[in-house]
Scaffold this motif. Structure first.
Motif, PDB file in Angstrom:
ATOM      1  N   PHE A 231      65.384  56.661   2.502  1.00  0.00           N
ATOM      2  CA  PHE A 231      64.181  57.236   1.898  1.00  0.00           C
ATOM      3  C   PHE A 231      64.399  57.389   0.393  1.00  0.00           C
ATOM      4  CE2 PHE A 231      64.610  59.018   6.214  1.00  0.00           C
ATOM      5  CZ  PHE A 231      63.445  58.548   6.789  1.00  0.00           C
ATOM      6  N   PRO A 232      64.129  56.351  -0.406  1.00  0.00           N
ATOM      7  CA  PRO A 232      64.394  56.398  -1.852  1.00  0.00           C
ATOM      8  C   PRO A 232      63.714  57.560  -2.573  1.00  0.00           C
ATOM      9  CG  PRO A 232      63.971  54.146  -1.156  1.00  0.00           C
ATOM     10  CD  PRO A 232      63.674  55.018   0.027  1.00  0.00           C
ATOM     11  N   SER A 233      62.540  57.974  -2.109  1.00  0.00           N
ATOM     12  CA  SER A 233      61.812  59.043  -2.800  1.00  0.00           C
ATOM     13  C   SER A 233      62.483  60.403  -2.647  1.00  0.00           C
ATOM     14  CB  SER A 233      60.371  59.126  -2.277  1.00  0.00           C
ATOM     15  OG  SER A 233      60.362  59.489  -0.903  1.00  0.00           O
ATOM     16  N   GLU A 234      63.450  60.520  -1.733  1.00  0.00           N
ATOM     17  CA  GLU A 234      64.112  61.802  -1.494  1.00  0.00           C
ATOM     18  C   GLU A 234      65.283  62.069  -2.434  1.00  0.00           C
ATOM     19  OE1 GLU A 234      63.261  64.314   0.499  1.00  0.00           O
ATOM     20  OE2 GLU A 234      61.452  63.186   0.985  1.00  0.00           O
ATOM     21  N   LEU A 235      65.564  61.143  -3.339  1.00  0.00           N
ATOM     22  CA  LEU A 235      66.624  61.365  -4.327  1.00  0.00           C
ATOM     23  C   LEU A 235      66.005  62.042  -5.545  1.00  0.00           C
ATOM     24  CD1 LEU A 235      69.648  60.912  -4.804  1.00  0.00           C
ATOM     25  CD2 LEU A 235      69.066  58.777  -5.963  1.00  0.00           C
ATOM     26  N   LYS A 236      66.305  63.331  -5.738  1.00  0.00           N
ATOM     27  CA  LYS A 236      65.712  64.132  -6.803  1.00  0.00           C
ATOM     28  C   LYS A 236      66.719  64.338  -7.937  1.00  0.00           C
ATOM     29  CE  LYS A 236      62.259  64.810  -3.937  1.00  0.00           C
ATOM     30  NZ  LYS A 236      60.975  64.102  -4.080  1.00  0.00           N
ATOM     31  N   LEU A 237      66.201  64.779  -9.080  1.00  0.00           N
ATOM     32  CA  LEU A 237      67.067  65.030 -10.230  1.00  0.00           C
ATOM     33  C   LEU A 237      68.161  66.043  -9.912  1.00  0.00           C
ATOM     34  CD1 LEU A 237      64.624  65.108 -13.292  1.00  0.00           C
ATOM     35  CD2 LEU A 237      66.433  63.448 -12.823  1.00  0.00           C
ATOM     36  N   VAL A 238      67.836  67.059  -9.089  1.00  0.00           N
ATOM     37  CA  VAL A 238      68.812  68.094  -8.771  1.00  0.00           C
ATOM     38  C   VAL A 238      70.039  67.521  -8.061  1.00  0.00           C
ATOM     39  CG1 VAL A 238      67.812  68.698  -6.521  1.00  0.00           C
ATOM     40  CG2 VAL A 238      69.044  70.437  -7.837  1.00  0.00           C
ATOM     41  N   HIS A 239      69.867  66.405  -7.360  1.00  0.00           N
ATOM     42  CA  HIS A 239      70.981  65.802  -6.640  1.00  0.00           C
ATOM     43  C   HIS A 239      71.987  65.139  -7.585  1.00  0.00           C
ATOM     44  CE1 HIS A 239      67.757  65.554  -3.331  1.00  0.00           C
ATOM     45  NE2 HIS A 239      68.525  66.599  -3.095  1.00  0.00           N
ATOM     46  N   PHE A 240      71.566  64.882  -8.819  1.00  0.00           N
ATOM     47  CA  PHE A 240      72.464  64.290  -9.813  1.00  0.00           C
ATOM     48  C   PHE A 240      73.300  65.349 -10.530  1.00  0.00           C
ATOM     49  CE2 PHE A 240      69.405  60.917  -9.234  1.00  0.00           C
ATOM     50  CZ  PHE A 240      70.131  59.752  -9.421  1.00  0.00           C
ATOM     51  N   PHE A 241      72.921  66.622 -10.395  1.00  0.00           N
ATOM     52  CA  PHE A 241      73.595  67.664 -11.170  1.00  0.00           C
ATOM     53  C   PHE A 241      75.101  67.733 -10.915  1.00  0.00           C
ATOM     54  CE2 PHE A 241      75.131  72.093 -11.412  1.00  0.00           C
ATOM     55  CZ  PHE A 241      75.074  72.239 -12.793  1.00  0.00           C
ATOM     56  N   PRO A 242      75.573  67.718  -9.657  1.00  0.00           N
ATOM     57  CA  PRO A 242      77.031  67.748  -9.455  1.00  0.00           C
ATOM     58  C   PRO A 242      77.746  66.563 -10.096  1.00  0.00           C
ATOM     59  CG  PRO A 242      75.896  68.283  -7.422  1.00  0.00           C
ATOM     60  CD  PRO A 242      74.862  67.778  -8.367  1.00  0.00           C
ATOM     61  N   ALA A 243      77.115  65.378 -10.064  1.00  0.00           N
ATOM     62  CA  ALA A 243      77.730  64.209 -10.692  1.00  0.00           C
ATOM     63  C   ALA A 243      77.799  64.387 -12.204  1.00  0.00           C
ATOM     64  CB  ALA A 243      76.938  62.952 -10.339  1.00  0.00           C
ATOM     65  N   VAL A 244      76.739  64.918 -12.801  1.00  0.00           N
ATOM     66  CA  VAL A 244      76.727  65.168 -14.252  1.00  0.00           C
ATOM     67  C   VAL A 244      77.788  66.208 -14.605  1.00  0.00           C
ATOM     68  CG1 VAL A 244      75.349  66.081 -16.168  1.00  0.00           C
ATOM     69  CG2 VAL A 244      74.316  64.507 -14.524  1.00  0.00           C
ATOM     70  N   PHE A 245      77.869  67.269 -13.796  1.00  0.00           N
ATOM     71  CA  PHE A 245      78.883  68.305 -14.020  1.00  0.00           C
ATOM     72  C   PHE A 245      80.288  67.705 -13.937  1.00  0.00           C
ATOM     73  CE2 PHE A 245      81.843  71.523 -12.455  1.00  0.00           C
ATOM     74  CZ  PHE A 245      81.602  72.581 -13.321  1.00  0.00           C
ATOM     75  N   THR A 246      80.515  66.870 -12.940  1.00  0.00           N
ATOM     76  CA  THR A 246      81.833  66.262 -12.739  1.00  0.00           C
ATOM     77  C   THR A 246      82.200  65.363 -13.916  1.00  0.00           C
ATOM     78  OG1 THR A 246      81.507  66.315 -10.337  1.00  0.00           O
ATOM     79  CG2 THR A 246      83.201  64.833 -11.174  1.00  0.00           C
TER      80      THR A 246
END
Length: 322
Positions: A231-246
């Motif tokens: 479900f491509p539409s279920e990938l939200k900006l908030v899901h990128f936050f841990p990767a950005v933090f890392t």
């Protein structure tokens, strides 16, 4: 309302013993328990059978196929109006089923999820891990909470679905890597109503060491990419936050080694962030040890998820590998 409690089990006899003991004291008693041993080498048959005079309980053994398919096996054999799914490492408050029953009579829900918390009997490490998975200072804080970006997706350690959902939507089509989120999305797509029952809390033990916790959360990060593939539409900006933090932490380490002046503000940010976690956990848990361990668990919660997310994002989206 009659509930069928579905519990998949894999090599955890002691955990199921503790879970079943909490079900014996439920204030609402119209329920059965269906335990599915998923190909375990260390079985719990004798322990489950020891509760036959205390609970309406059934035990099944099947070849190993993963927790999603073990739950489906239980659904097929359940007789309830509503199926309640627990992980074997949960302890259930005595009024859980009564709380759910009352809420469902007042608010129609075809499926629901509930929050989790640490029990007073948990070890300091388990309490710290629980903090990392429920804190407002980590992405774990969006779980068990309807007030976040996108639809509410119940998690399978504490989840319920009506028989109507099972009959129309079917069960899990994934056995791991985000199977509960994928199932929730399909339930939404079929027009069923899903919501959070705030009072339907369970005490979730999770892992007993920080290393085990790291492996679990790294897996969760990978699972988010698996959901995206369905479900491509279920990938939200908030899901990128841990990767950005890392990536920020990695960049900060490099700057501290090769050019410390540029790392100054990043170091201050991390220090303030860790202090907020420490004092927030101290207020909640009233323990200096748990507060200190909460810094570690929160850091793991973000970086392990971030690394898992980055790994499968690069492999499955950039390189397009299966």
């Amino acid at each position: 309302m009659f509930f069928s409690i579905i519990i998949p089990l894999y090599n955890r006899p002691q955990e199921i013993d503790e879970l079943l003991a909490t079900l014996c004291v439920q204030t609402y008693t119209q329920f059965e328990v269906v335990v599915i041993e998923d190909g375990s080498s260390l079985t719990a048959k004798e322990i489950v059978n020891s509760y036959a005079d205390k609970l309406d309980i059934k035990y099944f053994f099947k070849p190993n196929g993963g927790q999603g398919f073990a739950r489906n096996y239980g659904f097929e054999r359940a007789k309830g109006d509503y199926f309640v799914i627990f992980d074997s490492d949960c302890l259930i408050p005595h009024d859980y089923l009564e709380t759910v029953k009352d809420y469902l009579f007042d608010h129609h829900l075809d499926a629901y999820g509930g929050p989790d918390a640490a029990h007073e009997s948990f070890t300091p490490v388990q309490k710290a891990i629980s903090y990392g998975m429920t804190s407002v200072f980590t992405t774990g804080g969006i779980r068990g909470n309807e007030k976040h970006v996108g639809q509410f997706h119940p998690r399978s350690f504490n989840m319920g679905v009506s028989r109507a959902v099972w009959e129309k939507v079917g069960g899990f089509i994934l056995t791991r890597l985000g199977e509960d989120i994928e199932y929730s999305i399909r339930i939404h797509q079929h027009g069923f109503k899903i919501g959070l029952i705030p009072g339907a809390k369970v005490f979730h033990k999770r892992r007993t060491s920080m290393f085990q916790f790291y492996k679990q959360i790294h897996f969760f990060g990978r699972a988010r990419i698996n959901i995206y593939k369905h479900f491509p539409s279920e990938l939200k900006l908030v899901h990128f936050f841990p990767a950005v933090f890392t990536l920020g932490v990695i960049a900060l380490l490099v700057l501290n080694v090769f050019y410390p002046p540029l790392a100054y503000f990043g170091n201050i940010f991390l220090l303030v962030y860790f202090m907020l976690i420490f004092f927030h956990s101290l207020v909640l848990n009233k323990s200096l040890k748990v507060a200190f361990l909460s810094i570690i668990s929160s850091f793991i919660q973000l970086t392990a998820y971030g690394l898992g997310f980055i790994q499968d994002f690069f492999k499955r989206i950039v390189l397009k590998k299966q």
